[in-house]
Motif scaffolding. Sequence first.
Motif, PDB file in Angstrom:
ATOM      1  N   GLY A  23       0.901  -1.194   0.007  1.00  0.00           N
ATOM      2  CA  GLY A  23       0.062  -0.154   0.054  1.00  0.00           C
ATOM      3  C   GLY A  23       0.738   1.352  -0.019  1.00  0.00           C
ATOM      4  N   ILE A  24       2.239   1.255   0.058  1.00  0.00           N
ATOM      5  CA  ILE A  24       3.001   2.329   0.016  1.00  0.00           C
ATOM      6  C   ILE A  24       3.986   2.208  -1.057  1.00  0.00           C
ATOM      7  N   GLY A  25       3.982   3.107  -2.042  1.00  0.00           N
ATOM      8  CA  GLY A  25       4.395   3.188  -3.424  1.00  0.00           C
ATOM      9  C   GLY A  25       5.623   4.105  -3.321  1.00  0.00           C
ATOM     10  N   GLN A  26       6.411   4.162  -4.298  1.00  0.00           N
ATOM     11  CA  GLN A  26       7.818   4.851  -4.607  1.00  0.00           C
ATOM     12  C   GLN A  26       7.291   6.481  -4.663  1.00  0.00           C
ATOM     13  N   LYS A  27       6.167   6.844  -4.988  1.00  0.00           N
ATOM     14  CA  LYS A  27       5.616   8.152  -5.096  1.00  0.00           C
ATOM     15  C   LYS A  27       5.469   8.709  -3.642  1.00  0.00           C
ATOM     16  N   THR A  28       5.002   7.796  -2.801  1.00  0.00           N
ATOM     17  CA  THR A  28       4.624   8.343  -1.561  1.00  0.00           C
ATOM     18  C   THR A  28       6.235   8.470  -0.553  1.00  0.00           C
TER      19      THR A  28
END
Length: 106
Positions: A90-95
Motif C-alpha cells: 500500500g506504500i509506493g515509490q511516489k509516497t
Amino acid sequence: MRIKKLLSLLTLVVTFSAAFLPAQSALAATDKESQAISVVTGKININSADAQTLASSIKGIGLKKAQAIVDYRDANGPFINIQDLASVSGIGQKTVAKNADLLTVK
C-alpha cells in the motif's frame, strides 16, 4: 489530634502523587517520541516511530498504513534505507519520494 494531622498529611501526599503520575507518563511519551523524531534534523525515524507518529508525520499515510509499516518492521526487521518503505503493502515509490526529506532510518 495527631492522628488527624497525620491523616491530613497522608491525604496531601496521596493527592500530590496522583497528580504527578500523569506528568511522568507524558514525559515518558515525549522521550519515546524524541527517539522517533530527531531533535537536530526533525526527521522521522521509520525504524523507531510508532504508528501514531508515522501517521501524523508522513504525507499520504493514515493510521492503517502507519500500522502496516510497524507490522512490516516487526516481521522483517529494521529498514535499511527509506526506499525500503515501498516494500510495505500500500506504500509506493511516489509516497516515499514525496516524504524523502522527512524520513531517516537511524
